[in-house]
Scaffold this active site. Structure first.
Site, PDB file in Angstrom:
ATOM      1  N   ASN A   7     -22.609 -47.167  84.609  1.00  0.00           N
ATOM      2  CA  ASN A   7     -23.128 -47.085  86.243  1.00  0.00           C
ATOM      3  C   ASN A   7     -24.320 -47.000  86.413  1.00  0.00           C
ATOM      4  OD1 ASN A   7     -22.946 -46.047  88.615  1.00  0.00           O
ATOM      5  ND2 ASN A   7     -21.936 -44.097  88.261  1.00  0.00           N
ATOM      6  N   LYS A  14     -25.716 -44.235  83.834  1.00  0.00           N
ATOM      7  CA  LYS A  14     -25.022 -43.436  83.045  1.00  0.00           C
ATOM      8  C   LYS A  14     -24.054 -44.077  82.461  1.00  0.00           C
ATOM      9  CE  LYS A  14     -25.114 -39.740  86.740  1.00  0.00           C
ATOM     10  NZ  LYS A  14     -24.465 -39.678  88.042  1.00  0.00           N
ATOM     11  N   ARG A  92     -19.502 -50.189  87.260  1.00  0.00           N
ATOM     12  CA  ARG A  92     -19.178 -49.752  88.407  1.00  0.00           C
ATOM     13  C   ARG A  92     -20.073 -50.457  89.488  1.00  0.00           C
ATOM     14  NH1 ARG A  92     -21.335 -44.538  91.695  1.00  0.00           N
ATOM     15  NH2 ARG A  92     -19.909 -44.893  93.277  1.00  0.00           N
ATOM     16  N   HIS A 181     -16.130 -44.827  96.849  1.00  0.00           N
ATOM     17  CA  HIS A 181     -15.230 -43.943  96.122  1.00  0.00           C
ATOM     18  C   HIS A 181     -13.868 -44.140  95.761  1.00  0.00           C
ATOM     19  CE1 HIS A 181     -18.047 -40.247  97.383  1.00  0.00           C
ATOM     20  NE2 HIS A 181     -18.651 -40.894  96.469  1.00  0.00           N
ATOM     21  N   HIS A 209     -12.356 -35.961  98.022  1.00  0.00           N
ATOM     22  CA  HIS A 209     -13.391 -36.323  97.000  1.00  0.00           C
ATOM     23  C   HIS A 209     -14.803 -35.463  97.675  1.00  0.00           C
ATOM     24  CE1 HIS A 209     -15.753 -38.643  93.919  1.00  0.00           C
ATOM     25  NE2 HIS A 209     -16.763 -38.088  94.523  1.00  0.00           N
ATOM     26  N   LEU A 210     -14.990 -34.425  96.905  1.00  0.00           N
ATOM     27  CA  LEU A 210     -16.098 -33.564  97.513  1.00  0.00           C
ATOM     28  C   LEU A 210     -17.264 -33.331  96.323  1.00  0.00           C
ATOM     29  CD1 LEU A 210     -14.106 -30.679  99.348  1.00  0.00           C
ATOM     30  CD2 LEU A 210     -14.960 -32.902 100.137  1.00  0.00           C
ATOM     31  N   GLY A 213     -21.875 -37.005  97.052  1.00  0.00           N
ATOM     32  CA  GLY A 213     -21.385 -37.761  98.192  1.00  0.00           C
ATOM     33  C   GLY A 213     -19.701 -37.139  98.260  1.00  0.00           C
ATOM     34  N   ARG A 242     -26.575 -36.477 102.940  1.00  0.00           N
ATOM     35  CA  ARG A 242     -26.243 -37.346 103.833  1.00  0.00           C
ATOM     36  C   ARG A 242     -25.580 -36.730 105.034  1.00  0.00           C
ATOM     37  NH1 ARG A 242     -22.890 -41.356 100.168  1.00  0.00           N
ATOM     38  NH2 ARG A 242     -24.388 -41.209  98.591  1.00  0.00           N
ATOM     39  N   ASP A 283     -27.553 -28.658  96.268  1.00  0.00           N
ATOM     40  CA  ASP A 283     -26.432 -28.252  95.528  1.00  0.00           C
ATOM     41  C   ASP A 283     -25.746 -27.117  95.961  1.00  0.00           C
ATOM     42  OD1 ASP A 283     -26.328 -28.740  92.106  1.00  0.00           O
ATOM     43  OD2 ASP A 283     -25.475 -26.773  93.230  1.00  0.00           O
ATOM     44  N   GLY A 331     -17.228 -32.657  91.948  1.00  0.00           N
ATOM     45  CA  GLY A 331     -18.018 -31.388  91.728  1.00  0.00           C
ATOM     46  C   GLY A 331     -17.621 -30.296  92.534  1.00  0.00           C
ATOM     47  N   VAL A 332     -17.567 -30.393  93.744  1.00  0.00           N
ATOM     48  CA  VAL A 332     -17.467 -29.153  94.695  1.00  0.00           C
ATOM     49  C   VAL A 332     -15.868 -28.987  94.850  1.00  0.00           C
ATOM     50  CG1 VAL A 332     -17.554 -28.161  97.190  1.00  0.00           C
ATOM     51  CG2 VAL A 332     -19.360 -29.597  95.852  1.00  0.00           C
ATOM     52  N   ASN A 335     -14.512 -27.377  91.538  1.00  0.00           N
ATOM     53  CA  ASN A 335     -15.139 -26.241  91.188  1.00  0.00           C
ATOM     54  C   ASN A 335     -15.038 -24.964  92.282  1.00  0.00           C
ATOM     55  OD1 ASN A 335     -15.898 -26.876  88.459  1.00  0.00           O
ATOM     56  ND2 ASN A 335     -17.004 -28.608  89.112  1.00  0.00           N
ATOM     57  N   GLU A 385     -13.598 -41.278  86.896  1.00  0.00           N
ATOM     58  CA  GLU A 385     -13.895 -42.475  87.466  1.00  0.00           C
ATOM     59  C   GLU A 385     -14.249 -43.677  86.280  1.00  0.00           C
ATOM     60  OE1 GLU A 385     -16.795 -40.663  90.189  1.00  0.00           O
ATOM     61  OE2 GLU A 385     -16.456 -42.409  91.523  1.00  0.00           O
TER      62      GLU A 385
HETATM   63  P1  ADP Z   1     -21.845 -36.912  92.379  1.00  0.00           P
HETATM   64  O1  ADP Z   1     -21.541 -37.149  93.852  1.00  0.00           O
HETATM   65  O2  ADP Z   1     -23.495 -36.952  92.235  1.00  0.00           O
HETATM   66  O3  ADP Z   1     -20.937 -37.424  91.273  1.00  0.00           O
HETATM   67  P2  ADP Z   1     -20.554 -34.388  91.746  1.00  0.00           P
HETATM   68  O4  ADP Z   1     -19.089 -34.842  91.810  1.00  0.00           O
HETATM   69  O5  ADP Z   1     -21.213 -33.987  90.214  1.00  0.00           O
HETATM   70  O6  ADP Z   1     -21.599 -35.349  92.541  1.00  0.00           O
HETATM   71  O7  ADP Z   1     -20.780 -32.970  92.376  1.00  0.00           O
HETATM   72  C1  ADP Z   1     -21.961 -32.121  92.583  1.00  0.00           C
HETATM   73  C2  ADP Z   1     -21.729 -30.953  93.323  1.00  0.00           C
HETATM   74  O8  ADP Z   1     -20.742 -30.237  92.669  1.00  0.00           O
HETATM   75  C3  ADP Z   1     -22.874 -30.217  93.418  1.00  0.00           C
HETATM   76  O9  ADP Z   1     -23.047 -29.744  94.800  1.00  0.00           O
HETATM   77  C4  ADP Z   1     -22.500 -28.765  92.758  1.00  0.00           C
HETATM   78  O10 ADP Z   1     -23.217 -27.762  93.109  1.00  0.00           O
HETATM   79  C5  ADP Z   1     -21.302 -28.872  92.582  1.00  0.00           C
HETATM   80  N1  ADP Z   1     -20.693 -28.265  91.622  1.00  0.00           N
HETATM   81  C6  ADP Z   1     -20.505 -28.853  90.086  1.00  0.00           C
HETATM   82  N2  ADP Z   1     -20.283 -28.054  89.176  1.00  0.00           N
HETATM   83  C7  ADP Z   1     -19.751 -26.946  89.886  1.00  0.00           C
HETATM   84  C8  ADP Z   1     -19.668 -25.631  89.134  1.00  0.00           C
HETATM   85  N3  ADP Z   1     -19.390 -25.400  88.226  1.00  0.00           N
HETATM   86  N4  ADP Z   1     -19.341 -24.782  90.359  1.00  0.00           N
HETATM   87  C9  ADP Z   1     -19.744 -24.857  91.737  1.00  0.00           C
HETATM   88  N5  ADP Z   1     -20.138 -26.330  92.063  1.00  0.00           N
HETATM   89  C10 ADP Z   1     -20.305 -26.979  91.201  1.00  0.00           C
END
Ligand code: ADP
Length: 399
Positions: A7, A14, A92, A181, A209-210, A213, A242, A283, A331-332, A335, A385
């Site tokens: 990627n 990556k 990708r 995505h 997908h949060l 992006g 964004r 973040d 990520g969001v 988690n 992905e």
């Molecule tokens: P990208 O679009 O760069 O692939 P990700 O899917 O990794 O992004 O998501 C990044 C977001 O996910 C960040 O805002 C980060 O704070 C949140 N995030 C990642 N891991 C955690 C976690 N363990 N707890 C809370 N938020 C998280």
């Protein structure tokens, strides 16, 4: 069988070496700050393999140099990429335009076409092309496959993909909604059907997908019928940096009154807006620290984010008519239990309920966060992905 997934971003690469069947990752890593001066003590390449991390500290002038270092680190960790074990390299690629809508074996002509699509994705496609060229030079014997972020949305219905602007102008400049995505939305939606134990063709679902992006999609029977991103990944949900949807009239207004040229406006909307523009941080962990400390701007940023998300959930409930599952990923989404609870709060009359205990369970697996009796399954499904790209590449080279 192993596939190397690459990627390639504007200043980063990556990568993962993985088995497309089992998903087992043999090695992974990233090259960062390509073309930038190096800071003392911060490695530019980190390579993880068998529980060990190898690092490289020197400056990385370009993508080819970065990949050479990566291949060297692979060799040092016992993986001979030029040997017989590598079935394919999967790349990708962000924008496939109207041209590419399925995984594609890379030839010189394919590279040229991806490059020509750069006007639609000036931040992404040139970087993807650089990564592809370098990998082809270093591994000339290994088949290379491009997997497009837009592909899953190629078949959006005309009403969902058409912008209501002068049709001749739109046609002349490739202006339509493409969606992004897609690899994640497709992969997650397949996992959802499996989790529900149902034929994907019978499932109506919303995927959220949060990540940094963010995008949402409405999927009927395995086919996307709508998605929030458009010509570019700027449309739709509020994201880390964004804006997502804005009144397009803001753009000429800024040009006329704020002295911003078109690049300045592009930068504002892509890099200095969204959660970061409203709160100063992008973040979500940092955002929640600010909210917990009583920061009003951070609170507002979060409220705007959730408001936009709920607006699209509502839209997609109506578009789909009947919804079997709403799924959080990235990520969001994976988690952050608070975002999940707030996104679906107060929707019991639509058959949507989040169970607070299930929602806050510390569990990394695909799982339900709705109670068993809920009409609509609310789910968390980790996206992957790299695995989806590896599988697509393996499928293509096996044909
Ligand atoms: P990208 O679009 O760069 O692939 P990700 O899917 O990794 O992004 O998501 C990044 C977001 O996910 C960040 O805002 C980060 O704070 C949140 N995030 C990642 N891991 C955690 C976690 N363990 N707890 C809370 N938020 C998280």
């Amino acid at each position: 069988m192993q596939v190397l997934v690459i990627n390639s971003g504007s200043s980063s690469i990556k990568y993962q070496l993985l088995d497309p069947m089992s998903g087992t990752v043999a090695a992974s890593g990233q090259v960062t700050r390509i073309g930038e001066p190096v800071a003392q003590g911060a490695p530019t390449v980190e390579h993880h393999s068998e529980g060990r991390t190898l690092e490289h500290d020197g400056a990385i002038p370009d993508h080819a140099a970065g990949l050479r270092v990566v291949f060297d680190l692979f060799a040092r960790s016992g993986h001979d990429l030029a040997g017989a074990g590598l079935a394919a390299v999967g790349h990708r690629v962000v924008h496939g335009g109207e041209v590419f809508y399925r995984p594609t074996l890379i030839t010189d002509a394919v590279v040229k076409s991806i490059d020509e699509l750069s006007s639609l994705a000036p931040l992404h496609n040139p970087a993807n092309v650089t990564g592809i060229r370098s990998a082809r030079e270093l591994l000339p014997e290994v088949p290379q496959v491009a997997v497009f972020d837009t592909a899953f949305f190629h078949g959006l219905p005309p009403a969902a993909k058409t912008y209501a602007i002068d049709a001749k102008v739109a046609a002349a400049h490739g202006i339509r909604r493409y969606g992004f995505h897609g690899t994640s939305h497709e992969y997650v939606s397949e996992q959802v059907a499996e989790l529900l134990g149902r034929d994907p063709a019978s499932v109506n679902q919303i995927v959220l997908h949060l990540g940094n992006g963010a995008s949402a999609s409405a999927i009927r029977g395995g086919r996307a019928i709508d998605t929030t991103m458009g010509l570019t990944p700027l449309e739709g949900l509020v994201m880390g940096t964004r804006s997502g949807d804005i009144d397009p009239g803001i753009i000429p207004h800024l040009a006329r009154t704020a002295g911003l040229d078109i690049d300045g406006i592009d930068e504002l909307l892509n890099r200095n807006s969204g959660i970061k523009g409203l709160s100063g941080v992008n973040d979500f962990r940092a955002l929640f620290e600010l909210i917990d400390s009583g920061d009003a701007a951070a609170r507002l940023a979060y409220d705007v984010y959730v408001h936009r998300l709920r607006r699209y959930i509502g839209a997609y409930l109506v578009e789909l008519g009947r919804v079997d599952a709403i799924t959080f990923t990235a990520g969001v989404g994976e988690n952050n239990a608070q975002v999940r609870a707030d996104a679906l709060a107060g929707l019991t009359r639509f058959g949507i309920t989040v169970d607070p205990v299930l929602n806050t369970a510390k569990d990394r697996a695909a799982r339900y966060i709705s109670p068993p009796e809920a009409e609509v399954a609310a789910l968390v499904v980790p996206t992957n992905e790299e695995l989806a790209i590896a599988r697509a590449a393996a499928r293509l080279v096996r044909q």
